[in-house]
Design an enzyme around this catalytic site. Structure first.
Site, PDB file in Angstrom:
ATOM      1  N   LYS A   1       0.816  -1.212   0.000  1.00 13.59           N
ATOM      2  CA  LYS A   1       0.000   0.000   0.000  1.00 13.59           C
ATOM      3  C   LYS A   1       0.848   1.259   0.000  1.00 13.59           C
ATOM      4  CE  LYS A   1      -3.616  -2.532  -0.094  1.00 13.59           C
ATOM      5  NZ  LYS A   1      -2.922  -3.832  -0.208  1.00 13.59           N
TER       6      LYS A   1
ATOM      7  N   THR B   1       0.353 -18.867  12.518  1.00 11.89           N
ATOM      8  CA  THR B   1       1.673 -18.841  11.880  1.00 11.89           C
ATOM      9  C   THR B   1       1.647 -18.433  10.420  1.00 11.89           C
ATOM     10  OG1 THR B   1       1.415 -21.234  11.593  1.00 11.89           O
ATOM     11  CG2 THR B   1       2.759 -20.483  13.448  1.00 11.89           C
ATOM     12  N   GLY B   2       0.447 -18.237   9.835  1.00  9.67           N
ATOM     13  CA  GLY B   2       0.356 -17.704   8.486  1.00  9.67           C
ATOM     14  C   GLY B   2       0.722 -18.692   7.399  1.00  9.67           C
TER      15      GLY B   2
ATOM     16  N   SER C   1      -3.897 -12.700 -11.977  1.00 10.40           N
ATOM     17  CA  SER C   1      -5.063 -11.829 -12.128  1.00 10.40           C
ATOM     18  C   SER C   1      -5.720 -11.532 -10.792  1.00 10.40           C
ATOM     19  CB  SER C   1      -6.086 -12.487 -13.060  1.00 10.40           C
ATOM     20  OG  SER C   1      -6.529 -13.728 -12.529  1.00 10.40           O
TER      21      SER C   1
ATOM     22  N   ALA D   1      -6.078 -10.379   5.264  1.00  9.55           N
ATOM     23  CA  ALA D   1      -5.795  -9.847   6.598  1.00  9.55           C
ATOM     24  C   ALA D   1      -7.077  -9.517   7.347  1.00  9.55           C
ATOM     25  CB  ALA D   1      -4.911  -8.605   6.484  1.00  9.55           C
TER      26      ALA D   1
ATOM     27  N   HIS E   1     -24.409  14.964  -0.140  1.00  8.47           N
ATOM     28  CA  HIS E   1     -24.405  15.479  -1.511  1.00  8.47           C
ATOM     29  C   HIS E   1     -23.576  16.758  -1.589  1.00  8.47           C
ATOM     30  CE1 HIS E   1     -25.802  16.548  -5.511  1.00  8.47           C
ATOM     31  NE2 HIS E   1     -26.021  17.781  -5.039  1.00  8.47           N
TER      32      HIS E   1
END
Length: 469
Positions: free
Chosen positions: A56, A148-149, A186, A323, A447
């Protein structure tokens, strides 16, 4: 190796300090449990240190460049850089990562969570060991959370990463901007890589193994393809990689596309890879913990494994690898351990990608809803009809809403365009509440704002949208 004679008794042990792990630890501590967190590398996990956050930073740099290019439309002088100072971008990345990591450490300290460095492995369903250098400690626990991912690999080839062949988060470890980059993928990660490096000056080529991108709704995918071509990114679809040859100065990739045999040569070749659970050193069998065919840990809605006092959260489980899901599951684990009735529901989680125009999606696509047996209605509102999009000079994109035809219950929200990521939270809330068309259409919308595109997409389901032709 020094091995302790006795197992030190602990209340709750969390293995892994990534998003799911530290959320589980803190939530359990908030509910009065004494928590020990075991981490072999960096607190914050891969998301903070290697992938989500660094990614990011790069896409934000790309967005800043885009804003600078628009500035003259508003009478503002903007001197575009002749080149991107990559070392400064890297420094910004390190500042963000280090600052966030310090914040996690401070939170753990604030909740008096003990942090133990080392690699954990189960000795039984109630004991585990932690190894660090030549020391080995034994711990006995009441509850444990596995967080532990996962890592990334290339199917059929193992890891096979080099300085030019990159997998997973390694693209964000480069020390200079590559002149050329071939991306095969993709998914939302690949699209962010394409966006960021294209903006930074890399000549990007995107190879999609399917006929069309499949990460999002079909209308969103179509708009993504249009934007890729507008940005002059070469896109090849229906691709099969046949051969990769690396030299000292470049990498050559031979592939088959719908156009036939093609060849690409450039600086770097990137594939996001497939997830693989980080469980190889945990000795799950010693604790009697079951895994699926791919080695991931199945969990119930209370994020419990087949051993009810042992929980698993995040990418190590059979759940989608996001995440946002890890955070939710971590909180659920902490709450169940703390005596609360808590559970997670995989239906309405948001999927986002900060691409040329940000993308956000939650719930079912039209195709998914039809497959599940729903009779559906859909409504698509283009950003060209949104008043604030004209003010901001951001008229590309669309919002699409899917509902059940008979009841009006909203099933899915899908968007590409300005504000999509920030606005998806409201859509998630509607989906979680089982909201109907009237629930989303009735409230006031500010608006002028991008939000009104969402309102008119919902109104379009009942042919009430004012600015939809």
């Amino acid at each position: 190796m020094v091995v302790g004679d006795f197992a030190e008794e602990k209340d709750v042990i969390v293995i892994g300090g990534g998003p799911g792990g530290y959320h589980a630890a803190i939530r359990a501590a908030q509910l009065g449990r004494e928590v020990t967190l075991i981490e072999s590398k960096d607190v914050g996990g891969a998301c903070l240190n290697e992938s989500c956050v660094p990614s990011k930073v790069y896409t934000e740099a790309a967005s800043q460049l885009k804003a600078m290019k628009k500035a003259p439309q508003y009478g503002l002088d903007a001197v575009l850089p002749e080149r991107v100072d990559f070392s400064q971008l890297q420094e910004k990345k390190h500042q963000v990562v280090n600052g966030s990591a310090k914040g996690v450490h401070d939170l753990l300290k604030n909740y008096q969570i003990e942090v133990v460095e080392g690699s954990a492995s189960f000795l039984s369903s109630t004991q585990l060991g932690v190894e660090k250098n030549d020391a080995f400690e034994k711990f006995k626990f009441e509850n444990a959370v596995i967080a532990t991912g996962s890592s990334r690999y290339w199917p059929g080839e193992g890891k096979m990463s080099t300085n030019r062949q990159l997998c997973g988060s390694e693209i964000y470890q480069l020390h200079e901007i590559p002149g050329e980059l071939l991306i095969v993928g993709s998914d939302y990660i690949s699209l962010e890589v394409a966006h960021a490096f294209h903006a930074l000056g890399t000549n990007v080529t995107l190879c999609i193994e399917e006929k069309n991108p499949l990460a999002f709704d079909t209308a969103v995918n179509k708009e993504l393809l249009r934007l890729l071509k507008k940005e002059k990114i070469k896109v090849h679809t229906e691709v099969t990689i046949q051969h990769v040859n690396e030299t000292d100065t470049s990498i050559v990739v031979d592939f088959q596309s719908k156009k036939g045999a093609e060849q690409w040569e450039g600086a770097c070749f990137y594939r996001p890879g497939m997830p693989r659970p980080r469980t190889d050193t945990l000795h799950l069998e010693a604790a009697g913990i079951e895994v699926d065919e791919q080695g991931f840990i199945p969990i119930n809605q209370a994020v419990q494994t087949n051993q009810s006092h042992i929980f698993a959260v995040g990418d190590v489980t059979s759940s989608p690898k996001l995440a946002a899901i890890a955070l939710k599951q971590g909180k659920v684990a902490g709450e169940v351990i703390g005596g609360m009735k808590s559970e997670w529901d995989p239906f309405a989680y948001p999927v986002i990608s900060r691409t040329f125009q940000p993308v956000a999606s939650a719930g079912l696509t039209k195709e998914e809803a039809l497959q599940e047996g729903y009779a559906v209605k859909e409504s698509t509102f283009p950003m060209t009809g949104n008043g604030y999009a004209a003010i901001a000079g951001e008229k590309e994109g669309l919002v699409k809403v899917v509902s059940e035809a008979e009841t009006g219950v909203l099933l899915g929200f899908h968007s590409i365009g300005p504000g999509a990521v920030e606005m998806i939270s409201a859509a998630v809330q509607v989906l979680e509440m089982g909201g109907r068309v009237e629930d989303a259409a009735y409230p006031y919308y500010p608006h002028p704002s991008f939000n009104e595109a969402w309102m008119e997409a919902v109104e379009g389901l009942e042919e009430k949208a004012i600015h939809l032709r």
